[in-house]
Design an enzyme around this catalytic site. Structure first.
Site, PDB file in Angstrom:
ATOM      1  CD  GLU A 130      -1.749  -2.425   1.301  1.00 25.41           C
ATOM      2  OE1 GLU A 130      -2.556  -3.311   0.981  1.00 25.41           O
ATOM      3  OE2 GLU A 130      -0.641  -2.676   1.816  1.00 25.41           O
ATOM      4  CG  ASP A 152      -6.612  -1.397   3.620  1.00 22.24           C
ATOM      5  OD1 ASP A 152      -5.705  -2.018   3.034  1.00 22.24           O
ATOM      6  OD2 ASP A 152      -7.708  -1.145   3.065  1.00 22.24           O
TER       7      ASP A 152
END
Length: 470
Positions: A168, A176
């Site tokens: 990410e 997440d």
């Protein structure tokens, strides 16, 4: 450097609301992007977008959640299996390209993207608190959204084709899908290293690092599915007993692990010591400084610095804060807080820029981050990611289940903390310590290799037995 208390938002201490409607399919949702099957007591969920590496979108989530809720109530459904179509991926992540394009439409688009993450996190939390055994075949690429469908299941099966990563920070986002929960609970600073650098773990390395609970050859997966379908649980049997039976069943299909001569443990020995040494700090600036001063693993440190230097500075700072705080979050608070962080990222320019540069430009280009340097990302900017706007409430979830440690930890390899506790209490020889854990984990493959590595790195032989080294 101590973490500032102001990031703890009082809104997250309110009673949890579970009055959440189960999502249903919408007009325009893709047909057959998820395939469901029932064979005796086995219920299977197969992500079916192989040309897009089974990337997860709202259409798929809206199909999966109602089925899981339906199966949870059914006495005929014993076990849930999650897999991906084709041989390349379980799921390469969320369909972030669609989200980036949506965000460019302004506030309404950003809100729609945030709603997708809310939908996804509710599914992940449902899996994490599911009342029946869940198994994930992490066969092929398992990243981002695919990790969310896997990491919170009691059984996570890696194969020789597994490629795990949380990439990410490369796209101006944060790790997440529950990364706040499982990454800080990995051994030492392994979680911080994986989160900030997006380092990949291939095959059996996913087992050794604590990401997977089992390692099987991909050729055995169809036989495993057939065997799972045949399992019958008496009505009075509770979930822990059912999980134990599934665990024993997995062991029946193992063809052995690759030898450590053929595939040595990656995050081990001197490299692992350097990871713990350099990534133990609470600020990204201190991590950079530690890497610059690293002498024992100089080549690795230089390469890691180069990797981090092209990541989103905002993502790096938010991610490190997330991991430090996440050590104390419950599984419920994790997803509710991550929903708030995701909403803030949808309003931040780095996400659209990162996705476009990394995934949509041909060839990929270096993203132009805003701000461009760590020094320009203020403490106040980071704090803002951990607050929720006035008038907004926490994400309502589909289950009341909650915990601070995975209730199914025992199915993976022993943690370094567990090994340390035994050594400090008993202080016996290396041979007896290894034997104890092999017996404790019922001859589970990989236990001997992991315990041996930990003891070699963290202990010394004293006059009365092993001594744990700080």
């Amino acid at each position: 450097m101590p973490l500032r208390a102001k990031v703890t938002n009082p809104a997250f201490r309110a009673p949890m609301s579970t009055a959440s409607d189960i999502p249903t399919e919408l007009p325009g949702d893709e047909p057959d992007d998820v395939l469901f099957n029932s064979v005796y007591g086995l219920r299977s969920v197969e992500l079916n977008r192989p040309k897009k590496l089974n990337s997860l979108n709202g259409s798929m989530v809206r199909k999966i959640v109602p089925r899981l809720k339906e199966w949870e109530k059914s006495q005929l459904a014993n076990i849930v299996l999650i897999s991906g179509a084709g041989s390349k991926a379980l799921c390469a992540g969320g369909d972030v390209a669609a989200l980036a394009l949506q965000n460019e439409k302004g506030i309404e688009g950003q809100k729609a993207s945030t709603d997708f993450f809310g939908l996804e996190y509710r599914l992940d939390h449902l899996i994490a608190t599911y009342s029946k055994p869940v198994i994930s075949f992490m066969d092929g690429i398992t990243m981002g959204g695919g990790v969310g469908l896997s990491m919170h299941a009691p059984f996570r099966i890696a194969t020789e084709r597994t490629v795990f990563a949380m990439p990410e920070t490369t796209i101006g986002f944060f790790p997440d899908v529950g990364g706040s929960f499982f990454l800080p609970r990995l051994d030492g600073e392994t979680g911080a290293y994986l989160a900030l650098t997006s380092e990949r773990l291939n095959g059996v390395q996913a087992l050794y690092s604590g990401i997977a609970t089992h390692y099987l050859h991909s050729s055995a997966l169809s036989s495993v599915s057939q065997r799972l379908a045949e399992l019958v649980f008496p009505d009075h049997m509770d979930l822990p007993e059912r999980l134990d039976i599934v665990n024993k069943t997995m062991a029946e299909f193992s063809l052995g692990l690759p030898s450590t001569q053929e595939e040595p443990i990656l995050l081990a020995a001197n490299l692992r010591a350097a990871i713990d040494r350099c990534f133990r700090f609470d600020t990204v600036e201190e991590i950079f400084k530690a890497l610059e001063n690293e002498t024992e693993q100089k080549e690795w440190a230089q390469k890691t610095l180069e990797t981090l230097s092209i990541r989103s500075p905002t993502s790096l700072k938010v991610t490190l804060r997330q991991l430090r705080l996440g050590k104390t979050w419950s599984i419920t608070e994790t997803f509710q807080r991550e929903h708030s962080i995701a909403a803030n990222f949808m309003r931040h320019p780095d996400f659209v820029e990162g996705v476009k540069a990394r995934l949509m430009s041909k060839p990929a280009r270096q993203a132009q981050w805003q701000p461009a340097t760590l020094q320009e990302v203020s403490q106040e900017t980071v704090d803002a990611f951990f607050s929720i706007p006035k008038g907004e409430t926490r994400l309502p979830l589909l289950s009341e289940g909650d915990y601070n440690r995975y209730p199914h930890e025992r199915f993976g390899l022993p943690s370094e903390a567990e090994i340390e506790k035994f050594v400090r209490a008993d202080g016996v020889s290396q041979k007896k310590t290894v034997q104890e854990f092999v017996q404790r984990y019922k001859q589970k493959e990989g236990v001997q290799e992991k315990v041996t590595e930990v003891l070699a790195r963290r202990t010394a032989q004293g006059p009365q037995g092993l001594l744990w080294q700080e």
